[in-house]
Scaffold this motif. Structure first.
Motif, short mmCIF file in Angstrom:
data_model
loop_
_atom_site.label_atom_id
_atom_site.label_comp_id
_atom_site.label_asym_id
_atom_site.label_seq_id
_atom_site.Cartn_x
_atom_site.Cartn_y
_atom_site.Cartn_z
N GLU A 63 35.58 -8.44 -12.22
CA GLU A 63 34.69 -7.13 -12.54
C GLU A 63 35.34 -5.92 -12.70
N ASP A 64 36.40 -5.73 -11.91
CA ASP A 64 37.09 -4.59 -11.91
C ASP A 64 38.68 -4.93 -12.16
N HIS A 67 40.95 -4.10 -9.11
CA HIS A 67 40.98 -4.79 -7.69
C HIS A 67 40.06 -6.25 -8.25
N PRO A 69 39.92 -9.65 -5.98
CA PRO A 69 39.97 -10.03 -4.85
C PRO A 69 40.57 -11.58 -4.62
N GLU A 227 43.86 -3.85 0.71
CA GLU A 227 43.21 -4.55 1.95
C GLU A 227 43.79 -6.00 1.88
N ARG B 301 29.62 -9.72 -8.88
CA ARG B 301 30.12 -8.39 -9.23
C ARG B 301 29.78 -7.41 -8.17
N VAL B 304 32.33 -6.97 -5.54
CA VAL B 304 33.54 -6.38 -5.79
C VAL B 304 33.35 -4.77 -6.03
N GLN B 305 31.96 -4.36 -6.35
CA GLN B 305 31.72 -3.02 -6.57
C GLN B 305 31.47 -2.53 -5.35
N TRP B 307 32.17 -3.55 -2.05
CA TRP B 307 32.84 -4.25 -0.68
C TRP B 307 33.36 -2.93 0.10
#
Lengths: 261, 321
Positions: A63-64, A67, A69, A227, B301, B304-305, B307
């Motif tokens: 999504e980004d 970042h 995860p 993190e 999504r 992630v946006q 968190w």
């Protein structure tokens, strides 16, 4: 056995069922970089296999790209894990980090920047007595728009970006052995125009006596404001745990975790 | 019907027939998911083109948000313009042929499914809240790049064009049609809602979702919930949510509120129990909302946006330099 906590959320999906491997040395991602990365960053081992007991969670689509995860769980791998090397197939920096679990369990959560779509892999080196090292691998393909390594860190958009720099947040959960820690750091790769490389290089966990529990070698792909999630055995999860980190221009960071704080 | 030319309620076949007659010498209207071939009149002079209850995909061409045309004697007030030039052009053609042209365009907020069709309306006023306009200018290129990657050739010819005029909260009369513009935030930094005074229809933008998982890229959940309370106080006679079907009940209001609370609860629980975000993603959406349109991908999504909004609550400061 995977040590995921997903079951703590209502109807949270469990660990994905292990896929019975065909040829354990076949690359499920059919990537040109994998042989090179094994050679350059793992010492070109002969005894390696895609291991269904090793788990790597990553989103199928980023999504980004700044970042992404990821969670690596090598607690199911047979034999003691000496280190876990995380590589990203088509990153300008192939090695994301190297985790030396030491007295912690071989489980690590982290986030990475993605420059372009490709596989991310975790390779666990098992050193069992005097036997030659053996490697267990897992990976996931992440589709990403990219640009995560070459874009300036988000914090540089703010004039006061140095405020809060180095701040550490964290918590220890004695019941589950979880330890989570975050550090405010831009993690500049040096690839964004006019912004020199400025990133963490090392983070260690220590017990109250100052003896090392676990150590992370950190490279450029680790996300901005990283993190991290660790898993400690019960005797260490009672705390206290000291977190120390340093970056490539000499800053040092320290935090102290008490159980139940 | 208010101001719409005296044509029967356009069925899909009716539109095709009308289109074929009007365009006898031009190529036939392309039939595709992104072409608004079937607007439905949900209230007098309020026409809605319902988006697919999905995420952006090549199978839907990006036609995922609801679009509204308010009929006036001076042409349509077009609320939101879709994800790309092709969708915008089809919408413009529809407005020109069946609504006597376009009086004005309104963008409800700056997310790309709602305004990347603007270029088809470059000769008409395009209104948005000032902050939405700034965010359109700031993010337009990134949105375009991303949508080209996801939608491929659906995006051909799309050049993003931010709104050209400020929308001001309060009454606004266009072509004799009395509207009330309402400014909120929470879904995004600036969310514009329109209340059609004649019919009591609320065009809610993405402050409301129904049977499609809400999206959170710029969400401030507390503000969003406060906005929902304001929407409840409006007492609208009918609601066009940003995504999902028209309805004459509090369904979207209740569902959006419940979803926001459930999502916030799941994130607070995950971060409070020491889960890594990758685990919260893998766990999947709240069970009661798992089968909503666009889930589980919208939930993933959103983790992630959002968190980090929850993480700072879960993790106390333990040190620094």
């Amino acid at each position: 056995m995977a040590r995921l906590l997903t079951h703590l959320l209502p109807r949270g999906a469990g660990a994905p069922a292990p896929v019975a491997a065909g040829d354990p040395q076949a690359d499920p991602f059919d990537s040109g970089m994998w042989p090179h990365h094994r050679q350059d960053h793992l010492g070109d081992p002969r005894d390696w296999a895609m291991d269904p007991a090793m788990l790597l969670l990553a989103p199928a689509s980023a999504e980004d790209p700044a970042h992404v995860p990821v969670l690596v769980d090598a607690t199911g791998v047979a034999g003691p894990v000496a280190r876990i090397v995380v590589t990203i197939d088509y990153s300008p920096f192939a090695v994301g980090l190297v985790f030396h679990p030491g007295r912690a369990l071989p489980l690590l959560g982290f986030g990475v920047k993605y420059e372009m779509a490709g596989a991310i892999r975790a390779s666990a080196e098992v050193i069992d007595g005097g036997a030659p090292p053996r490697w267990s691998m897992a990976g996931a393909f992440v589709d990403a728009m990219g640009g995560g390594c070459t874009a300036p860190a988000a914090t540089h958009a703010r004039p006061d970006w140095q405020e809060g720099f180095g701040q550490m947040r964290g918590r220890l959960w004695p019941d589950t052995g979880r330890l989570r820690v975050t550090i405010r750091h831009p993690m500049d790769t040096g690839l964004a125009d006019g912004i020199p490389a400025h990133h963490l290089t090392e983070l260690t966990l220590e017990d109250a006596e100052g003896a090392e529990i676990a150590r992370l070698q950190i490279h450029e792909p680790l996300e901005e404001n990283p993190e991290l999630t660790f898993l400690l055995p019960p005797e260490l999860a009672r705390g206290p745990v000291i977190v120390r980190a340093r970056d490539n221009i000499g800053h040092r960071f320290r935090g102290r975790l008490e159980a139940g704080a | 019907m208010t101001g719409l030319r005296p044509t029967p309620r356009p069925t899909r076949r009716g539109v095709l027939a009308a289109g074929a007659a009007a365009l006898a010498l031009r190529p036939a209207v392309a039939l595709s998911p992104a072409d608004p071939a079937s607007p439905v009149e949900v209230a007098d002079g309020v026409w809605m083109i319902e988006g697919a209850a999905q995420s952006f995909a090549r199978t839907n061409g990006g036609a995922i948000c609801n679009i509204v045309l308010l009929a006036t004697p001076e042409g349509a007030v077009v609320v939101d313009t879709g994800s790309n030039a092709r969708q915008g052009a089809a919408l413009r053609q529809l407005a020109d042929q069946k609504f006597g042209g376009v009086a004005a365009v309104v963008n409800t907020h700056h997310h790309p499914d709602h305004w990347l069709g603007n270029q088809a309306f470059a000769d008409r006023p395009i209104l948005a809240l000032p902050q939405s306009r700034a965010l359109q200018a700031e993010n337009g290129q990134g949105y375009s790049d991303n949508l080209y990657r996801i939608l491929g050739s659906w995006m051909n010819g799309t050049a993003f064009m931010p709104a050209t005029a400020d929308a001001a909260p309060g009454p606004l009369v266009i072509g004799g049609r009395a509207l009330r513009l309402i400014a909120m935030s929470g879904h995004s930094q600036a969310d514009l809602l329109l209340l059609d005074q004649a019919t009591g229809t609320l065009v809610a933008g993405d402050m409301l979702f129904l049977d499609r998982a809400p999206s959170f890229p710029d969400a401030a959940i507390a503000d969003w919930l406060a906005g929902l309370d304001r929407i409840a106080a409006i007492g609208a006679g009918g609601v066009v949510p940003g995504h999902g079907p028209f309805h004459r009940s509090s369904a979207a209001l209740a569902q959006t509120r419940a979803y926001l609370r459930a999502f916030a609860g799941r994130m607070a629980r995950a971060s409070g129990l020491g889960l890594a975000p990758a685990e919260a993603i893998h766990a999947g959406p709240m069970p009661e909302f798992a089968s909503l349109g666009a889930n589980p991908e919208e939930y993933r999504r959103a983790v992630v946006q959002r968190w980090r909004d929850f993480e700072s609550d879960a993790l106390p400061v333990i040190g620094g330099t």
